[in-house]
Motif scaffolding. Structure first.
Motif, PDB file in Angstrom:
ATOM      1  N   GLU A 183      43.839  39.342  41.408  1.00 31.13           N
ATOM      2  CA  GLU A 183      42.732  40.129  41.954  1.00 31.13           C
ATOM      3  C   GLU A 183      41.737  40.448  40.841  1.00 31.13           C
ATOM      4  O   GLU A 183      42.112  40.947  39.780  1.00 31.13           O
ATOM      5  N   THR A 189      39.370  42.893  39.654  1.00 37.32           N
ATOM      6  CA  THR A 189      39.166  44.302  39.984  1.00 37.32           C
ATOM      7  C   THR A 189      37.784  44.814  39.598  1.00 37.32           C
ATOM      8  O   THR A 189      37.375  45.879  40.063  1.00 37.32           O
ATOM      9  N   GLN A 246      36.845  42.108  35.054  1.00 42.95           N
ATOM     10  CA  GLN A 246      38.132  42.732  34.756  1.00 42.95           C
ATOM     11  C   GLN A 246      39.183  42.358  35.796  1.00 42.95           C
ATOM     12  O   GLN A 246      38.873  42.128  36.962  1.00 42.95           O
ATOM     13  N   ILE A 247      40.422  42.344  35.312  1.00 39.81           N
ATOM     14  CA  ILE A 247      41.602  42.226  36.161  1.00 39.81           C
ATOM     15  C   ILE A 247      42.521  43.386  35.773  1.00 39.81           C
ATOM     16  O   ILE A 247      42.309  44.013  34.740  1.00 39.81           O
ATOM     17  N   THR A 248      43.523  43.655  36.601  1.00 37.18           N
ATOM     18  CA  THR A 248      44.440  44.754  36.313  1.00 37.18           C
ATOM     19  C   THR A 248      45.862  44.284  36.548  1.00 37.18           C
ATOM     20  O   THR A 248      46.156  43.682  37.586  1.00 37.18           O
ATOM     21  N   VAL A 270      44.262  47.546  32.437  1.00 37.13           N
ATOM     22  CA  VAL A 270      43.001  46.856  32.693  1.00 37.13           C
ATOM     23  C   VAL A 270      42.763  45.837  31.586  1.00 37.13           C
ATOM     24  O   VAL A 270      42.819  46.158  30.401  1.00 37.13           O
TER      25      VAL A 270
END
Length: 132
Positions: free
Chosen positions: A94, A96, A110-112, A118
């Motif tokens: 995902e 984010t 960004q991804i988490t 993060v």
């Protein structure tokens, strides 16, 4: 002082989940692991990552119940930001924070990870490059 490597230590609830995320999607490899601990690295200039389970006794008592939050692990890329975003999206990660460009020339997304860590990917516009 001569620094030979940089490492970030992240306290998380589920070490295995973050370890899988970083090794599966971000090219990290396990250097060492034990119950509640994993040390990860890459062959390039990325910082090493140590994952510690929240509550682990190797941490001082006042740090044991804290978890990684309010920080961003940022990786600067030399080109290929769009390709990296597509690769991660295609792998089911995902996004984010969608890919965007700031007025000062920073392009980023960004991804988490599953523990809320993060991870930001950044590419800087070349000086003099037209800023759209």
């Amino acid at each position: 002082m001569q620094i030979t490597a940089s490492t970030v230590s992240l306290t998380v609830d589920d070490v295995a989940a973050s370890q899988r995320f970083f090794t599966t999607h971000l090219g990290y490899v396990e250097q060492a692991a034990a119950e509640g601990f994993a040390s990860l690295s890459r062959e390039d200039a990325a910082l090493d990552i140590v994952l510690l389970a929240r509550g682990i006794e190797v941490l001082p008592p006042d740090q044991r119940d804290q978890r990684a939050s309010g920080l961003i692990v940022a990786f600067t890329l030399a080109g290929g930001l769009d390709d990296e975003e597509k690769r991660l999206r295609d792998a089911g990660v995902e996004i984010t924070m969608p890919l965007r460009e700031e007025t000062w020339g920073e392009r980023l997304f960004q991804i988490t990870d599953p523990n809320g860590v993060v991870v930001q990917f950044v590419e800087w516009a070349t000086p003099g490059e037209d800023q759209a």
